[in-house]
Design a protein around this motif. Structure first.
Motif, mmCIF file in Angstrom:
data_model
loop_
_atom_site.group_PDB
_atom_site.id
_atom_site.type_symbol
_atom_site.label_atom_id
_atom_site.label_comp_id
_atom_site.label_asym_id
_atom_site.label_seq_id
_atom_site.Cartn_x
_atom_site.Cartn_y
_atom_site.Cartn_z
ATOM 1 N N LEU A 116 -10.462 -4.066 -10.185
ATOM 2 C CA LEU A 116 -11.137 -5.147 -9.266
ATOM 3 C C LEU A 116 -9.866 -6.169 -9.028
ATOM 4 C CD1 LEU A 116 -14.342 -6.136 -11.191
ATOM 5 C CD2 LEU A 116 -14.218 -5.283 -8.806
ATOM 6 N N GLY A 117 -8.838 -6.354 -9.761
ATOM 7 C CA GLY A 117 -7.754 -7.006 -9.558
ATOM 8 C C GLY A 117 -7.042 -6.397 -8.372
ATOM 9 N N LEU A 118 -6.901 -5.154 -8.436
ATOM 10 C CA LEU A 118 -6.394 -4.417 -7.404
ATOM 11 C C LEU A 118 -7.013 -4.911 -6.012
ATOM 12 C CD1 LEU A 118 -4.190 -2.131 -7.069
ATOM 13 C CD2 LEU A 118 -5.794 -0.608 -6.795
ATOM 14 N N LEU A 119 -8.370 -4.707 -6.017
ATOM 15 C CA LEU A 119 -9.221 -4.936 -4.654
ATOM 16 C C LEU A 119 -8.878 -6.319 -4.541
ATOM 17 C CD1 LEU A 119 -11.550 -3.623 -3.154
ATOM 18 C CD2 LEU A 119 -13.025 -4.939 -4.480
ATOM 19 N N PHE A 120 -8.843 -7.331 -5.543
ATOM 20 C CA PHE A 120 -8.667 -8.837 -4.931
ATOM 21 C C PHE A 120 -7.380 -8.922 -4.271
ATOM 22 C CE2 PHE A 120 -8.005 -13.318 -6.310
ATOM 23 C CZ PHE A 120 -8.980 -13.766 -5.523
ATOM 24 N N GLY A 121 -6.456 -8.460 -4.785
ATOM 25 C CA GLY A 121 -5.070 -8.661 -4.457
ATOM 26 C C GLY A 121 -5.160 -7.939 -2.931
ATOM 27 N N ILE A 122 -5.529 -6.929 -2.832
ATOM 28 C CA ILE A 122 -5.459 -6.141 -1.470
ATOM 29 C C ILE A 122 -6.188 -7.266 -0.524
ATOM 30 C CG2 ILE A 122 -6.610 -4.165 -0.116
ATOM 31 C CD1 ILE A 122 -5.873 -2.403 -2.343
ATOM 32 N N THR A 123 -7.562 -7.521 -1.001
ATOM 33 C CA THR A 123 -8.262 -8.361 -0.047
ATOM 34 C C THR A 123 -7.463 -9.856 0.605
ATOM 35 O OG1 THR A 123 -10.476 -7.730 -1.316
ATOM 36 C CG2 THR A 123 -10.396 -9.703 -0.023
ATOM 37 N N LEU A 124 -6.734 -10.497 -0.365
ATOM 38 C CA LEU A 124 -6.081 -11.842 -0.081
ATOM 39 C C LEU A 124 -4.947 -11.430 0.797
ATOM 40 C CD1 LEU A 124 -6.664 -14.480 -2.870
ATOM 41 C CD2 LEU A 124 -8.340 -13.404 -1.381
ATOM 42 N N GLY B 287 -1.322 -6.963 -4.033
ATOM 43 C CA GLY B 287 -0.462 -7.232 -3.188
ATOM 44 C C GLY B 287 0.740 -6.370 -2.673
ATOM 45 N N PHE B 288 1.126 -5.808 -3.609
ATOM 46 C CA PHE B 288 2.272 -4.816 -3.354
ATOM 47 C C PHE B 288 1.784 -3.698 -2.482
ATOM 48 C CE2 PHE B 288 4.401 -0.748 -4.622
ATOM 49 C CZ PHE B 288 5.817 -1.107 -4.367
ATOM 50 N N VAL B 289 0.663 -3.144 -2.894
ATOM 51 C CA VAL B 289 0.054 -2.075 -2.195
ATOM 52 C C VAL B 289 -0.307 -2.680 -0.843
ATOM 53 C CG1 VAL B 289 -2.013 -0.317 -2.079
ATOM 54 C CG2 VAL B 289 -0.880 -0.758 -4.130
ATOM 55 N N ALA B 290 -0.845 -3.529 -0.665
ATOM 56 C CA ALA B 290 -1.348 -4.069 0.754
ATOM 57 C C ALA B 290 -0.372 -4.529 1.561
ATOM 58 C CB ALA B 290 -2.363 -5.252 0.559
ATOM 59 N N LYS B 291 0.757 -5.000 1.295
ATOM 60 C CA LYS B 291 1.988 -5.607 1.946
ATOM 61 C C LYS B 291 2.656 -4.386 2.407
ATOM 62 C CE LYS B 291 4.014 -8.807 4.054
ATOM 63 N NZ LYS B 291 4.781 -8.026 4.887
ATOM 64 N N GLY B 292 2.822 -3.449 1.302
ATOM 65 C CA GLY B 292 3.550 -2.249 1.528
ATOM 66 C C GLY B 292 3.255 -1.207 2.326
ATOM 67 N N PHE B 293 1.787 -0.912 2.194
ATOM 68 C CA PHE B 293 1.315 0.167 2.826
ATOM 69 C C PHE B 293 0.083 0.037 3.792
ATOM 70 C CE2 PHE B 293 3.008 1.268 -1.475
ATOM 71 C CZ PHE B 293 3.954 2.094 -1.099
ATOM 72 N N LEU B 294 -0.434 -0.850 3.476
ATOM 73 C CA LEU B 294 -1.859 -1.097 4.298
ATOM 74 C C LEU B 294 -1.580 -2.213 5.650
ATOM 75 C CD1 LEU B 294 -4.194 -1.448 1.366
ATOM 76 C CD2 LEU B 294 -3.618 0.625 2.672
ATOM 77 N N LEU B 295 -1.125 -3.169 5.273
ATOM 78 C CA LEU B 295 -0.898 -4.227 6.375
ATOM 79 C C LEU B 295 0.257 -3.986 7.266
ATOM 80 C CD1 LEU B 295 -2.224 -7.184 7.236
ATOM 81 C CD2 LEU B 295 -0.629 -8.102 5.795
ATOM 82 N N GLN B 296 -0.010 -3.727 8.409
ATOM 83 C CA GLN B 296 0.986 -3.435 9.307
ATOM 84 C C GLN B 296 1.915 -4.942 9.306
ATOM 85 O OE1 GLN B 296 -1.200 -1.507 12.229
ATOM 86 N NE2 GLN B 296 -1.521 -0.078 10.806
ATOM 87 N N ASP B 297 3.134 -4.721 9.653
ATOM 88 C CA ASP B 297 4.113 -5.938 9.659
ATOM 89 C C ASP B 297 3.781 -6.558 11.066
ATOM 90 O OD1 ASP B 297 5.746 -7.337 8.448
ATOM 91 O OD2 ASP B 297 7.533 -6.604 9.499
#
Lengths: 136, 187
Positions: free
Chosen positions: A7-15, B73-83
């Motif tokens: 859930l934390g992972l999802l929240f971090g990805i979301t924000l 934050g690491f996963v999203a910025k590194g792999f999901l969110l294009q720059d």
């Protein structure tokens, strides 16, 4: 604990995907120049209200049959909410991060935010020491 | 959903609600700033104030949540969110550029505060440290931050949370319109 982590992972990805952790978005919010942050917070609150109303009317329970652990704030402490909230708001505008984004920003690789995290821990420590002298 | 770059508000907001609702149904609550208190307690602050004398072990799940957000934050910025630069309103970007924030409108976060160059800039270091201090002090004094008050508190219709959120905006507006115009040109 794995579920909590996920859930934390999802929240971090979301924000991060929603740019809530971007300093620019917070600055823009405080200038009232974009709907983005108001849409994020507003829709989260509206849907959350619908969840709470449904939970109350249908008697939803947490796992194990316990009551939902909803925050209960003490209205007598309104001075601390207003004053503490104001102090936090200043820090929010300067760092562009509330406590969640502080850690998400670090994960996203913006390492100088560590200094703000250390500041937040020092601020918490300071509050713990002086709180008897503050209005609540 | 990951094709949408970045996520619009109508995905981001409901995903935040989903996080809160899932935590409540597991038997937890959605409040992040209390972790700051837990971290201080683990670090030995219980010797300095009884504010830190509590059963922090019961709060370990919340630290696991924070660890998850950090990895997120690491996963999203590194792999999901294009720059992609954050597409702020042109007049916001213009105002920032006039104050010397040159990458406004073309970056995800201002390099002067969050890039490698911040380490060698004493003004940036001080802004982050003192700004962070206000975040920690203020959220603990207000007994909650954006997650505990703005999301959890407002959605469960507690007027005290509304007072806290009004405080967030009094402070945020004051800093944005009176403090940052002095601070940003110094960066």
């Amino acid at each position: 604990m794995l579920r909590i982590f996920l859930l934390g992972l999802l929240f971090g990805i979301t924000l991060t995907m929603g740019e809530v952790i971007s300093w620019f978005r917070i600055y823009e919010m405080f200038r009232f120049e974009s709907f983005h942050m108001y849409g994020v917070i507003g829709s989260a609150v509206m849907l959350g209200a619908a969840f709470h109303l449904l939970a109350r009317s249908r008697g939803w329970k947490a796992e194990g049959g316990r009551a939902l652990d909803v925050f209960r704030y003490d209205g007598k402490l309104w001075k601390s909410y207003l004053l503490g909230g104001t102090v936090f708001g200043m820090g929010w505008a300067v760092t562009g991060a509330c406590p969640g984004p502080l850690f998400i920003t670090l994960g996203a690789g913006y390492l100088p935010v560590i200094v703000a995290i250390i500041g937040a821990l020092l601020g918490t420590l300071l509050y713990g020491i002086v709180r008897r002298h503050l209005p609540h | 959903m990951f094709d949408l770059q970045p996520w619009p508000w109508y995905i981001t907001g409901p995903m935040i609600t989903l996080t809160m609702a899932a935590l409540l149904l597991i038997g937890k609550r959605f409040g992040i700033s209390s972790n700051l208190r837990t971290m201080c307690a683990i670090g030995g602050a219980d010797k300095l104030s009884d504010y830190f004398q509590f059963d922090w072990k019961s709060q370990r799940w919340n630290l696991v949540f924070v660890l998850g957000t950090l990895v997120g934050g690491f996963v999203a910025k590194g792999f999901l969110l294009q720059d992609a630069p954050v597409d702020i309103h042109p007049s916001t970007a213009e105002a920032l550029q006039a104050m010397g924030v040159q990458d406004a409108g073309s970056a995800f976060a201002p390099g002067a505060l969050f890039g490698a160059e911040a380490w060698s800039n004493p003004v940036a270091m001080l802004a982050l440290l003192v700004g962070g201090l206000f975040v920690g002090f203020g959220t603990r004094w207000a007994n909650g931050c954006t997650s505990g008050h703005a999301i959890s508190g407002l959605s469960s219709m507690q007027w005290t949370s509304l007072i806290a959120v009004i405080g967030f905006f009094i402070g945020g507006l004051a800093a944005t319109h009176f403090l940052l115009p002095i601070l940003l040109p110094l960066l």
